[in-house]
Each structure stands twice: as C-alpha cells, then as structure tokens.
Design an enzyme around this catalytic site. Structure first.
Site, PDB file in Angstrom:
ATOM      1  N   GLY A   1     -36.430 -43.453  19.729  1.00 11.71           N
ATOM      2  CA  GLY A   1     -37.279 -42.685  20.653  1.00 11.71           C
ATOM      3  C   GLY A   1     -37.725 -43.562  21.811  1.00 11.71           C
ATOM      4  O   GLY A   1     -37.927 -44.762  21.648  1.00 11.71           O
TER       5      GLY A   1
ATOM      6  N   ARG B   1     -23.221 -42.328  16.062  1.00 11.17           N
ATOM      7  CA  ARG B   1     -22.556 -43.021  14.941  1.00 11.17           C
ATOM      8  C   ARG B   1     -23.453 -44.074  14.297  1.00 11.17           C
ATOM      9  O   ARG B   1     -23.271 -44.432  13.151  1.00 11.17           O
ATOM     10  CB  ARG B   1     -21.257 -43.651  15.440  1.00 11.17           C
ATOM     11  CG  ARG B   1     -20.235 -42.576  15.819  1.00 11.17           C
ATOM     12  CD  ARG B   1     -18.950 -43.187  16.266  1.00 11.17           C
ATOM     13  NE  ARG B   1     -18.289 -43.936  15.204  1.00 11.17           N
ATOM     14  CZ  ARG B   1     -17.256 -44.745  15.403  1.00 11.17           C
ATOM     15  NH1 ARG B   1     -16.775 -44.902  16.616  1.00 11.17           N
ATOM     16  NH2 ARG B   1     -16.712 -45.392  14.402  1.00 11.17           N
TER      17      ARG B   1
ATOM     18  N   ASP C   1     -38.099 -49.016  14.138  1.00 11.41           N
ATOM     19  CA  ASP C   1     -37.668 -49.149  12.754  1.00 11.41           C
ATOM     20  C   ASP C   1     -36.157 -48.907  12.573  1.00 11.41           C
ATOM     21  O   ASP C   1     -35.441 -49.733  12.001  1.00 11.41           O
ATOM     22  CB  ASP C   1     -38.485 -48.125  11.953  1.00 11.41           C
ATOM     23  CG  ASP C   1     -38.404 -48.382  10.479  1.00 11.41           C
ATOM     24  OD1 ASP C   1     -38.185 -49.534  10.100  1.00 11.41           O
ATOM     25  OD2 ASP C   1     -38.563 -47.411   9.708  1.00 11.41           O
TER      26      ASP C   1
ATOM     27  N   THR D   1     -42.165 -49.406  19.687  1.00  4.48           N
ATOM     28  CA  THR D   1     -42.484 -48.091  19.143  1.00  4.48           C
ATOM     29  C   THR D   1     -43.956 -47.776  19.359  1.00  4.48           C
ATOM     30  O   THR D   1     -44.809 -48.645  19.208  1.00  4.48           O
ATOM     31  CB  THR D   1     -42.179 -47.939  17.629  1.00  4.48           C
ATOM     32  OG1 THR D   1     -42.757 -46.703  17.178  1.00  4.48           O
ATOM     33  CG2 THR D   1     -42.740 -49.037  16.757  1.00  4.48           C
TER      34      THR D   1
ATOM     35  N   ASP E   1     -45.476 -46.058  17.368  1.00  2.00           N
ATOM     36  CA  ASP E   1     -46.050 -45.912  16.022  1.00  2.00           C
ATOM     37  C   ASP E   1     -46.694 -47.201  15.490  1.00  2.00           C
ATOM     38  O   ASP E   1     -47.468 -47.155  14.542  1.00  2.00           O
ATOM     39  CB  ASP E   1     -44.968 -45.478  15.018  1.00  2.00           C
ATOM     40  CG  ASP E   1     -44.230 -44.223  15.446  1.00  2.00           C
ATOM     41  OD1 ASP E   1     -44.806 -43.427  16.203  1.00  2.00           O
ATOM     42  OD2 ASP E   1     -43.073 -44.046  15.038  1.00  2.00           O
TER      43      ASP E   1
ATOM     44  N   ASP F   1     -45.363 -49.424  13.663  1.00  2.00           N
ATOM     45  CA  ASP F   1     -45.121 -49.451  12.211  1.00  2.00           C
ATOM     46  C   ASP F   1     -44.032 -50.445  11.793  1.00  2.00           C
ATOM     47  O   ASP F   1     -43.398 -50.264  10.759  1.00  2.00           O
ATOM     48  CB  ASP F   1     -44.739 -48.041  11.718  1.00  2.00           C
ATOM     49  CG  ASP F   1     -43.448 -47.528  12.344  1.00  2.00           C
ATOM     50  OD1 ASP F   1     -42.960 -48.152  13.309  1.00  2.00           O
ATOM     51  OD2 ASP F   1     -42.920 -46.514  11.878  1.00  2.00           O
TER      52      ASP F   1
ATOM     53  N   ARG G   1     -45.363 -41.236  12.754  1.00  2.00           N
ATOM     54  CA  ARG G   1     -44.522 -41.177  11.544  1.00  2.00           C
ATOM     55  C   ARG G   1     -45.340 -41.435  10.286  1.00  2.00           C
ATOM     56  O   ARG G   1     -46.335 -40.750  10.090  1.00  2.00           O
ATOM     57  CB  ARG G   1     -43.346 -42.133  11.665  1.00  2.00           C
ATOM     58  CG  ARG G   1     -42.054 -41.368  11.848  1.00  2.00           C
ATOM     59  CD  ARG G   1     -40.874 -42.264  11.718  1.00  2.00           C
ATOM     60  NE  ARG G   1     -40.172 -42.359  12.977  1.00  2.00           N
ATOM     61  CZ  ARG G   1     -39.262 -41.492  13.404  1.00  2.00           C
ATOM     62  NH1 ARG G   1     -38.937 -40.453  12.673  1.00  2.00           N
ATOM     63  NH2 ARG G   1     -38.670 -41.642  14.554  1.00  2.00           N
TER      64      ARG G   1
HETATM   65  O1  F6P Z   1     -40.980 -43.090  16.316  1.00  2.00           O
HETATM   66  C1  F6P Z   1     -41.521 -42.517  17.469  1.00  2.00           C
HETATM   67  C2  F6P Z   1     -41.762 -41.043  17.286  1.00  2.00           C
HETATM   68  O2  F6P Z   1     -42.327 -40.534  18.474  1.00  2.00           O
HETATM   69  C3  F6P Z   1     -42.575 -40.663  16.053  1.00  2.00           C
HETATM   70  O3  F6P Z   1     -43.951 -40.871  16.241  1.00  2.00           O
HETATM   71  C4  F6P Z   1     -42.169 -39.223  15.876  1.00  2.00           C
HETATM   72  O4  F6P Z   1     -42.285 -38.809  14.523  1.00  2.00           O
HETATM   73  C5  F6P Z   1     -40.728 -39.222  16.284  1.00  2.00           C
HETATM   74  O5  F6P Z   1     -40.531 -40.362  17.097  1.00  2.00           O
HETATM   75  C6  F6P Z   1     -40.316 -37.991  17.051  1.00  2.00           C
HETATM   76  O6  F6P Z   1     -38.970 -38.082  17.329  1.00  2.00           O
HETATM   77  P1  F6P Z   1     -38.195 -37.027  18.241  1.00  2.00           P
HETATM   78  O7  F6P Z   1     -38.524 -37.354  19.674  1.00  2.00           O
HETATM   79  O8  F6P Z   1     -36.757 -37.294  17.935  1.00  2.00           O
HETATM   80  O9  F6P Z   1     -38.657 -35.672  17.864  1.00  2.00           O
END
Ligand code: F6P
Length: 306
Positions: A10, A75, A114, A136, A138, A140, A182
C-alpha cells in the site's frame, strides 16, 4: 555502479521522499539509480523502469503517493489470509536475479511494509543484495521502532477526531471513527490519545460492549452527552473474529473493515443514544508527509560513507 529502488504494498506519505533521499545519496557517490515501476513485477521481463537522475527528483520531498507506482497483488505475494507467510517459488526468485542482471543493477532498495519486506527477506536468503526501508502507516514492522507514514496517518486521524468532536458535542451523539492499522492498534492509540477519544479499541486488547457502554453511561451521568470512540480496523470483541470487508482472494491478505459500523449499531442498541460511525479509510494514506516523516524519510537515504 547502478542500483534499483522499488516501492511495494500500500502507498503511504513519504515514499517519494525516500526515493529522493536514496537517489540523491547514490548520485553523490557517482552511482546511477533506476526506479522499478509497479512494484517487484517491474523487475521481470518485459521490465518496467525509469532513470532517476537529478532532475527526476524535483519536488519529491513533499509529494504524496509514489512516482514509481506500487502493487499489493501480482506474482510477488508473501502474505495471505490474516498475515500468514508464503514462500515465493524458486523459479520466481531466479527470474528476479536474471531480471536484475539484465537491468545491470547490483543491488536493490525495497521500500515496503510487512508484505514487501517479507519478499525482500526471501530475496536476501536467495542471495539477492537488497536493503529494506520500513514503510507503512500501520507502524507494525518487527524490529522497527517507527515506520515512515505512521506520523502522517496519525495526524490525519487526529484531525478527523477534532472535527468529529465538535459535531458529536453539538448533537449529543456517540461517534465511532474507524481507522486503519491492520492487526496493530498504533494509529488508533496515538490518534485516540492525541485527539482525546473517550474510548479506544485496539486489536491488542479485545473489548467487551459492557465496558464500552459503561464508559458512555458514566460520561452521561457526569453531564457529557457525547462520546468519541476510535476503533482500529483490527479491533475485535473478546472471543470474536476480525470484521472483514469483501471475500478472501487467493494469495492475498484479508481486507479488514467494518468494525466501526458494527460497534456503533451495538452501542445505539444498548445505550439508546444516537450513534454514528465513519470510516477514515484511504485518506490516511494520501497527501503530503508531515515534517516528522519528511525528516525520517530523508534519514533513510543518508547512511554516511564509511
Ligand atoms: O497496510 C496499510 C493498509 O492501509 C492497512 O492499514 C489496510 O488494512 C490496508 O493497507 C488496506 O489495503 P488496500 O488499500 O489494499 O485496501
């Protein structure tokens, strides 16, 4: 010398600032940097990349998103379900090595969270020279005190709480704000403390409705007719499951989302108080990085020459 840089997973504020920092430092050592387009898949034939010369770095310190594009599908996928690790096939790792040789790059800088850094770890174990930069919102990542993007996301969530505060107070309502993160409660916790939320729900401490409603009723008794609740998307009821949005796709991580609405409905039912919820969503990942993130991102490119 030529190195490559890739952004994966992301997006988040500060990716471009890291690209700038890495390419500038490489440039000062006389190395060329190329940016791999669209995540790791850009390393594989037909390759997709752009040269990051001095001119290409203009304005990147403050620009949101990533000029290289990113992907959390394709991939390369090392995480599935609720964060389970998946081993990349050997053929894919061999193809990656060949792709890097064809591009003439001797090392790769992977800017990722991650998932992307789990891929980077597997590449490292397969003998690919790679450096990871912890990204990130998050916050995390294991073995990392703070990731870039986190401060910017918290600033966004705190601002949202400030705005919800005045409307909750004016209408005597309970408002539940759902934030990202997350399986980690960092964003909810920091924004909750910074924005003065009355109830903070995080995945690390499963919650009970009894104590959430008790807090609301207690405030009511003391003359506070509104309550702000912040819920991390990974928050869950004691003994309950994560709330997910949409179905599970193969070789992809589960998409969390919806806990805010679930909690709001239950609060309204139990307390009789008018309750609303909102999902802050991708606003937390957009826009310019805060000054803290800009400094952190710049430092990620600044390892002094030995
Ligand atoms: O890891 C970053 C994050 O924004 C999380 O907080 C969230 O759960 C996820 O990515 C959302 O991903 P996407 O943009 O693929 O919906």
């Amino acid at each position: 010398m030529k190195i490559g840089i890739v952004t994966g997973g992301g997006d988040c504020p500060g990716l471009n600032a890291v690209i700038r920092a890495v390419a500038k430092t490489a440039n000062s050592r006389g190395w060329e940097t190329i940016g791999i387009i669209g995540g790791y898949d850009g390393l594989l034939p037909p390759q997709n990349y752009r040269v990051l010369d001095y001119k290409a770095l203009d304005g990147l310190l403050v620009r949101g998103g990533t000029i290289l594009g990113t992907a959390n599908r394709g991939r390369f996928s090392a995480k599935t379900g609720h964060g389970e690790t998946r081993q990349l096939p050997k053929e894919l790792l061999d193809e990656t090595k060949r792709g890097m040789e064809m591009l003439g790059i001797t090392a790769l800088v992977s800017v990722g969270g991650d998932g992307s850094l789990t891929i980077a770890q597997q590449m490292h174990e397969a003998g690919i020279p790679i450096v990871g930069v912890p990204k990130t919102i998050d916050n995390d990542l294991a073995a990392t005190t703070v990731t870039f993007g986190f401060d910017s996301a918290v600033a966004c969530a705190t601002d949202a709480l400030d705005r919800l505060h005045t409307t909750a107070e004016s209408h005597n309502r309970v408002i539940v704000l759902e934030v990202m993160g997350r399986y980690a409660g960092w964003i909810a916790l920091y924004a909750g403390v910074g924005g003065g939320a009355d109830v903070i729900l995080i995945p690390e401490i499963p919650f009970r409705y009894e104590s959430v409603c008790e807090a609301i009723n207690e405030r009511e008794k003391r003359g506070k007719h509104f309550t702000l609740v912040i819920a991390a998307e990974g928050a869950r009821l004691a003994g309950g499951d994560f709330v997910v949005a949409g179905g599970q796709q193969q070789n992809r991580e589960a998409r969390l989302g919806g806990i805010g609405a679930v909690v709001a409905a239950e609060i309204e039912k139990r307390t009789g108080k008018e309750t609303r919820s909102m999902v802050l969503g991708h606003l937390q990942r957009g826009g310019s990085p805060t000054f803290m993130d800009r400094v952190l991102c710049t430092l990620f490119g600044a390892r002094p020459s030995s």
